[in-house]
Design a protein around this motif. Structure first.
Motif, mmCIF file in Angstrom:
data_model
loop_
_atom_site.group_PDB
_atom_site.id
_atom_site.type_symbol
_atom_site.label_atom_id
_atom_site.label_comp_id
_atom_site.label_asym_id
_atom_site.label_seq_id
_atom_site.Cartn_x
_atom_site.Cartn_y
_atom_site.Cartn_z
ATOM 1 N N ALA A 439 36.726 11.551 34.376
ATOM 2 C CA ALA A 439 36.640 11.226 35.804
ATOM 3 C C ALA A 439 35.701 10.047 36.044
ATOM 4 N N GLU A 440 34.561 10.015 35.341
ATOM 5 C CA GLU A 440 33.615 8.918 35.528
ATOM 6 C C GLU A 440 34.186 7.607 34.998
ATOM 7 N N ILE A 441 34.886 7.669 33.876
ATOM 8 C CA ILE A 441 35.535 6.470 33.355
ATOM 9 C C ILE A 441 36.598 5.980 34.338
ATOM 10 N N GLY A 442 37.360 6.926 34.892
ATOM 11 C CA GLY A 442 38.376 6.557 35.882
ATOM 12 C C GLY A 442 37.771 5.868 37.091
ATOM 13 N N PHE A 443 36.616 6.370 37.542
ATOM 14 C CA PHE A 443 35.933 5.744 38.680
ATOM 15 C C PHE A 443 35.517 4.314 38.343
ATOM 16 N N LEU A 444 34.893 4.113 37.188
ATOM 17 C CA LEU A 444 34.436 2.776 36.804
ATOM 18 C C LEU A 444 35.607 1.814 36.677
ATOM 19 N N LYS A 445 36.694 2.285 36.076
ATOM 20 C CA LYS A 445 37.861 1.413 35.906
ATOM 21 C C LYS A 445 38.515 1.094 37.250
ATOM 22 N N SER A 446 38.393 2.022 38.219
ATOM 23 C CA SER A 446 38.961 1.749 39.545
ATOM 24 C C SER A 446 38.240 0.596 40.230
ATOM 25 N N LEU A 447 37.002 0.342 39.806
ATOM 26 C CA LEU A 447 36.251 -0.792 40.355
ATOM 27 C C LEU A 447 36.567 -2.089 39.619
ATOM 28 N N GLY A 448 37.312 -1.990 38.517
ATOM 29 C CA GLY A 448 37.628 -3.175 37.715
ATOM 30 C C GLY A 448 36.719 -3.347 36.516
ATOM 31 N N ILE A 449 35.859 -2.365 36.238
ATOM 32 C CA ILE A 449 34.908 -2.445 35.127
ATOM 33 C C ILE A 449 35.581 -2.033 33.826
ATOM 34 N N LYS A 450 35.288 -2.734 32.752
ATOM 35 C CA LYS A 450 35.785 -2.381 31.429
ATOM 36 C C LYS A 450 34.886 -1.296 30.816
ATOM 37 N N ILE A 451 35.430 -0.554 29.853
ATOM 38 C CA ILE A 451 34.698 0.524 29.202
ATOM 39 C C ILE A 451 34.726 0.337 27.694
ATOM 40 N N ALA A 452 33.558 0.478 27.074
ATOM 41 C CA ALA A 452 33.459 0.455 25.609
ATOM 42 C C ALA A 452 32.751 1.719 25.152
ATOM 43 N N ILE A 453 33.116 2.205 23.982
ATOM 44 C CA ILE A 453 32.419 3.321 23.352
ATOM 45 C C ILE A 453 31.512 2.747 22.276
ATOM 46 N N ASP A 454 30.212 2.936 22.462
ATOM 47 C CA ASP A 454 29.227 2.402 21.532
ATOM 48 C C ASP A 454 29.034 3.359 20.360
ATOM 49 N N ASP A 455 28.571 2.814 19.236
ATOM 50 C CA ASP A 455 28.234 3.611 18.051
ATOM 51 C C ASP A 455 29.384 4.500 17.613
ATOM 52 N N PHE A 456 30.605 3.985 17.652
ATOM 53 C CA PHE A 456 31.753 4.762 17.185
ATOM 54 C C PHE A 456 31.553 5.088 15.709
ATOM 55 N N VAL A 471 39.788 3.493 27.327
ATOM 56 C CA VAL A 471 38.739 2.508 27.089
ATOM 57 C C VAL A 471 39.351 1.207 26.570
ATOM 58 N N GLU A 472 38.577 0.138 26.696
ATOM 59 C CA GLU A 472 39.044 -1.166 26.214
ATOM 60 C C GLU A 472 38.546 -1.494 24.810
ATOM 61 N N THR A 473 37.361 -0.953 24.434
ATOM 62 C CA THR A 473 36.724 -1.391 23.192
ATOM 63 C C THR A 473 36.062 -0.220 22.463
ATOM 64 N N LEU A 474 36.188 -0.227 21.137
ATOM 65 C CA LEU A 474 35.409 0.646 20.260
ATOM 66 C C LEU A 474 34.421 -0.233 19.506
ATOM 67 N N LYS A 475 33.147 0.118 19.557
ATOM 68 C CA LYS A 475 32.133 -0.639 18.820
ATOM 69 C C LYS A 475 31.674 0.201 17.633
ATOM 70 N N PHE A 476 31.947 -0.287 16.434
ATOM 71 C CA PHE A 476 31.568 0.435 15.227
ATOM 72 C C PHE A 476 30.068 0.332 14.996
#
Length: 551
Positions: A439-456, A471-476
């Motif tokens: 739900a929080e990711i959905g809210f951020l994306k509704s604003l146009g914000i990209k999402i990355a998962i850090d320390d994958f 999400v848009e990005t996985l950061k290893f």
């Protein structure tokens, strides 16, 4: 002022509000005139002179318990000086009958068209009479705990705080229901009282946590005591004749020297989290972390809190660039928090950030980081419309009830384009329920914000995340890349996940790129971007712009 009194202060926020709850009160303040209107139920309950009051802050402060009053005064002073926009405090306040009740007070500054503070809107939640006992468990409550820690410090006593948390308690609620779960908590408290005996108090803290402060006790005895508690929780908690095996984690803090009750709380939470997530529930004692002692860390938390109260003195941001794997051109940067102190000098992020993330004040610091990062990066975005700024968000921020409003307010205040912002979810966010996180990711994306998962590859290690979270990005994590040229297992993992991510149109970023050889080697995989010391260490924005801004 009359226009506001007859308009904004008069109607919109108050219509019908007083009828919704006799334990929740609304107030709204015109910050230019300091005239405040309170909901009728607040006026009646606390015995105010009327709904409209001049200098209501002073009147309200006189109702707050003397031990809590200075914290309130300091926080409100920062609000009206423009140093912060949010108010979030727990304290005790006296009602018209002379009884103290526990209150949670939260509020936000609303800015006018000119960007200046205009209206402050707040709510006060009344949790009931602030006596010394938790009604549900019959144990001493958190306010008694805080007072006892103050008394120990004033008397110069050495003690050990033991903070115990129940693991996976939601499973008990799901299986038996919440009423049954409350009875389990009461039984847990009774078992602890039996173990500790009359010599030590047992406290019911927030949620499913319990504490005890043991004086004149060697740390070695705490380990023995914890093993006994583990056994009793596993075999001797019964409700309606049903044995309920309780799994626990625990953290211990040695109270010695210069400490305060809030630093003790933060340290104990930190130790409990380490126990739960790194020690498989075994006791974690808040002491040596590499070369640092427990005393240093307690003192460190105290100084960190003072820095945040003093307009975030000593905190600043550095930026580490992100580069395209294909062209090796700059595509963005990650904002990274740094801190220097007169008492401690330069403190490494790996030491102070884990401590802060367990502190309730970290939410405000997170807002400061986001606001500062957006403001400092605006020139980069103006000159490079494709520039993406990455800002980390932790569990403490994402789970806060004002998170969404704070993000929207800061974006509006700074004017930063939302499509140029990427929120990196840190490893701690794995503690959130999947539905809540979605739900929080959905809210951020509704604003146009990209999402990355850090320390994958650490806490976020499941491939299910690629289907569960948009999400848009996985950061290893750099732990996967530091020996990428020789570690065949990590090579296979990165190759498989990068291929899978590519099929799902998810970008993969590799951190820890430290040499040309590493970069050339990983080009065989489906990698979108690089980050690491080969390109640049984190630098302040002024230096960053000198290095990368195209004039």
């Amino acid at each position: 002022m009359m226009g506001k009194k007859n308009g904004l202060l008069e109607n919109r926020f108050f219509d019908g509000f007083s009828d919704t709850s006799d334990r929740r009160y609304l107030y709204i303040c015109d910050m230019s005139s300091n005239v405040t209107r309170w909901s009728r139920n607040a006026v009646e309950y606390f015995g105010f002179p009327g709904e409209y009051m001049d200098n209501a802050g002073d009147i309200w402060a006189s109702h707050i318990h003397p031990d809590d009053r200075q914290r309130y005064i300091d926080d409100i002073a920062q609000i009206f000086s423009g140093k912060k926009d949010r108010h979030d405090l727990d304290y005790r306040a006296m009602n018209k009958d002379g009884d103290y009740v526990i209150c949670t007070c939260r509020g936000n500054v609303m800015r006018g068209n000119d960007g200046e503070p205009d209206i402050f809107i707040g709510t006060i939640e009344n949790h009931g009479i602030a006596d010394r006992v938790d009604a549900a468990s019959g144990l001493y409550n958190v306010y008694e705990f805080l007072q006892d820690i103050r008394d120990l410090r004033l008397r110069g006593k050495t003690a050990v705080e033991l903070l115990i948390g129940i693991n996976c308690f939601s499973e008990i609620n799901d299986m038996y229901g919440h009423n049954f779960g409350d009875r389990v908590l009461k039984q847990v408290g009774m078992v602890l009282v039996t173990i500790f005996g009359e010599s030590s108090k047992v406290y019911r803290m927030d949620g499913v946590r319990f504490a005890c402060a043991l004086t004149d006790t060697a740390i070695g005895h705490i380990y023995e005591l914890f093993r006994k508690i583990q056994f009793e929780m596993k075999y001797n908690v019964f409700v309606d004749g049903i044995r309920i095996p309780i799994s626990i984690s625990a953290g211990a803090v040695v109270l010695d020297g210069d400490y305060d009750e809030f630093s003790v709380q933060s340290s104990a939470r930190y130790a409990l989290e380490r126990s739960k997530h790194e020690q498989h529930g075994e006791l974690y004692v808040f002491e040596n972390n590499m070369k640092d002692t427990a005393k240093r860390r307690l003192e460190l938390i105290s100084v960190l809190r003072k820095s945040m109260l003093n307009d975030y003195e000593g905190f600043f941001l550095c930026y580490q660039p992100l580069f395209s794997s294909e062209s090796e051109e700059l595509i963005g940067a990650e904002a990274l928090l740094r801190w220097e102190s007169r008492d401690f000098g330069t403190v490494m992020p790996g030491e102070f950030i884990p401590l802060l993330e367990k502190d309730p004040s970290f939410f405000e610091l997170g807002c400061w980081i986001l606001r500062r990062a957006l403001t400092e990066s605006m020139m980069m975005v103006d000159r490079n419309p494709d520039f993406t700024l990455n800002v980390n968000v932790s569990y403490t921020q994402l789970s806060h009830p004002l998170f969404r409003e704070s993000v929207k307010s800061i974006l509006k205040e700074t004017g930063f384009p939302t499509h140029n912002l990427c929120i990196e979810l840190t490893e701690s966010c794995r503690q959130l329920e999947k539905v809540y996180l979605q739900a929080e990711i959905g809210f951020l994306k509704s604003l146009g914000i990209k999402i990355a998962i850090d320390d994958f590859g650490t806490g976020f290690s499941s491939l299910n995340l690629l289907s569960d979270l948009s999400v848009e990005t996985l950061k290893f994590d750099r732990g996967f890349t530091k020996d990428i040229m020789t570690n065949t297992a990590n090579q296979a993992i990165i190759k498989a996940i990068a291929n899978c991510a590519s099929e799902l149109h998810v970008h993969v970023c590799l951190e820890g790129m430290e040499s040309r050889e590493m970069i050339d080697f990983v080009r065989q995989y489906c990698i979108y971007s690089f980050q690491g010391y080969y390109f640049s260490r984190p630098v302040v924005m002024g230096q960053f712009m000198q290095m990368y801004l195209k004039v």
